[in-house]
Scaffold this active site. Sequence first.
Site, short mmCIF file in Angstrom:
data_model
loop_
_atom_site.label_atom_id
_atom_site.label_comp_id
_atom_site.label_asym_id
_atom_site.label_seq_id
_atom_site.Cartn_x
_atom_site.Cartn_y
_atom_site.Cartn_z
N GLU A 244 -19.01 4.95 -23.39
CA GLU A 244 -18.19 5.96 -23.57
C GLU A 244 -16.79 5.15 -24.11
OE1 GLU A 244 -15.79 9.10 -20.96
OE2 GLU A 244 -17.81 8.67 -20.49
N ASP A 245 -16.47 4.15 -23.63
CA ASP A 245 -14.97 3.65 -24.06
C ASP A 245 -14.91 2.42 -25.14
OD1 ASP A 245 -14.29 5.15 -21.90
OD2 ASP A 245 -14.10 3.75 -20.34
#
Length: 869
Positions: free
Chosen positions: A207-208
């Site tokens: 996600e990051d």
Amino acid sequence: MADNKEIIKDNKENINIDNNEISQSGSANSEAALQKGTDMPDKSAVHEGEENKDIVKKDNEAALSEDTQKRRAQRRAAKLARKKARSLKVVEKSHIQKVLEEAELKKDNKGKNSAISDENGLWSSDGEGEQNELYAVLLEKIKKNNKNEDISLVEKAYTIACAAHKGQVRKSGIPYITHPISVAIILADMKLDVGIIAAGLLHDVVEDNKNYKIDDISEVFGDRISFLVDGVTKLTNVSADAEKTAVYADNMKKMFISMSKNIGVLIIKLADRLHNMRTLQFMKVEKQKEKAQETIQIYSPLAQNLGISKIKVELDDLALKYLHPGRYKEIEKKLRAKRKNCEELVSNVVENVKANLEQRGISGEVIGRVKHYFSIYKKMLNQKKEFEQIYDLFAVRIIVNTEEECYLVLGMLGQIYSFKPATIKDYINRPKVNNYQSLHVMLMIDGEYVEAQIRTKEMHKVAEYGIAAHWKYKQKGKDAKANAEFDQNINTWLSRLSELEQDSTDNVHFMELMKGELNMLSGHVYCFSPKGRIEHLPIGSTPIDFAYAIHSALGNKMVGARVNGKNVPKTYQIQSGDQIDIITSHNSPGPSLDWLNIVKSSRARNKIELWFRTELKEENVSKGRALIEKYCIAKGIKWSDINKPEYQAKVMRRYSYKTWDAALAAVGHGGIKEGQIVNRMLSEKNKEDKVNITDDEIISKINDSGKKSISKTAHSKYGIIVQGADELLVRCSKCCSPIPGDEIIGYISRGRGVTIHRTDCINIINMQEEERKRLTPAEWDFTEEEGGGKKYPVEIKIYVANRNRIINDLSGMFSESGITINTMQARVNKQGQATIEAGFDISGVDELNRIMSKLRQVPGVEDIVRTSG
């Protein structure tokens, strides 16, 4: 030429060797090849002809230029290299593989140092020391709780997480990597396996950081860990202009769907939410309240359903801190003051219980504790009391070795303390939905209340860590009964999640249904079906909730209910231990909109809404039309002859459908049988045909045995048509007293003709399979309006609150309606509820409904039902 051949051979052998090695090896091999080449002609000298040929060939080859020979050798070497590369399936390395290789290279260069020392100097912020300290704590917990598992998987995940989150910081300013490490520590505290712990470290990587893909995680860590990571990864392909609520719903739905396939997704998400709540002070006030509200509505109930009280109670307290900071501080302050006063009391109880255990030779642990802030706040709210009015603020937990000792300790407490009446709760024999087991009792000591909880060590671990402890002890084969029940509860709950996902119209609607499903977890009752099936329902549930919990078709056809063998109104609130028997009928037009104001469970509400949504759906209309046409073909009926507007109108009026499409849709979704529609329309057509038939035609058809009669039915004095019963006596049964408008069926009795029953008659419902062969289709020959004032006997039961003049008021209502009462009996139970049975004559269902509607207006009337056998 021999030299050239050996050079080619050297190229083949040294394709993947360093250039320096190639040159060295090539030189050495060339010299050996020269020696070998000069020896070859000598060996063939005995054959002069062959020797001459070799000399000529050698001279021709020598004529080739040196460049040509070199190009040929290079082409052959390149061809071999391509072939070998294809066999090895050489592919480009993923970012994760490169990171791991670099980490291994650093480790080789620096020696056998731990991963902690490798990270020294990686972060420049003040959080560097915290990061290393947290990771050391994580490794220590894993080694303590997972002694036989390979820790290298966690070390590898940590390496990837550090690289992925490099340079990222949290709102507090410390390195972001401290968050996944903290999540992993929570998972390690729950004694989960290294696979879930590794997934906890990796849960924000994809996600990051755009350099990391789920496929890369799968390639390095396997399908299980990649699925867990993907399950907790938020969707990133949501349009930028999408509403915030819709985006949130999309992400939550994704998590719930993943959770239904692997519960580990939820466990990681709960650990993630717990750490975020612990550090919520760094967020803006608006964000704090938003996250706290989300926690109390979604995550805390989820933790409760999985039995993870360690996470559940902390989430509750943290949510209260940000949602109602004033109340939180008030409880904290008053509890601190109260604790000083009660410290000696609780200490004395603990010491006294320990001494009594020792006297009886029972080995156990006794712990005094204070109730959690949120549980105190909830009790104040529900009971509408102030803090000073809450007395059970403290508890004593007694942990012993066996279940038998739990009951011995309960008896011991009864000898040394007084019990508050009706406060003993046995959750050992009847565990909660989340597998919680304990004995609870409230002790009265010096004007104070102290709750005692008695459990075994295994029960305590399950109470603290829920499903995680369940897995651990399930593997050891402990408490098979509780494990089996918990498995069933979890599987039922997960299947309901899947069902909600299928029934929801969109993701936002799904979230509304999910919140309703989670609300039931705050409190429940358990009840039984007649076959012993257990259902857990929200507190305040009704028989309607129970019916839909068993099956939606049962709820859609429900007309009444019995609890513990007695008829009850639909609004009856189910109590734990009740046995519920649902009464159904094909006469039922389906659920009522009023039910939405009665039901408590989200499942029942969803199924009722779904019924109304789908009633007029085009596919059900088409399906209903197809079923009717198929039925006509099977029965030899020409559909076009009876599919007329005037016959359709009769059906719509008979079954209360506003449109013909609504009737077809009801057939499509199973609300009514296609045979009922066709037989009603055929009956209407036959009535018209009879008007025009002549005496000659009748005689002709009777005499012509090869032809079917104009009607396959026989007419009785009751105005009932029974197919295939031309010569049999027809009469109405007294057990259920059918009247025009009821769905009816005939039973061919031995020597007594055909007895007509309502299809919801108890005698028909409970009829044995071999007796069902005697059932034959039947229906009324006329509608209620066409009955010519003919009356039929009927009996009803009226449930009322016992009061003065209730009989007079009911009798007066009968008189106003022009009804003469044939019989009336009344009885009152211990709870003060009266049941009045009344018998009278009526023309049909419509008139009966009007009478019952008027009777419901009499003060004290709670419900009215017809007798059904």
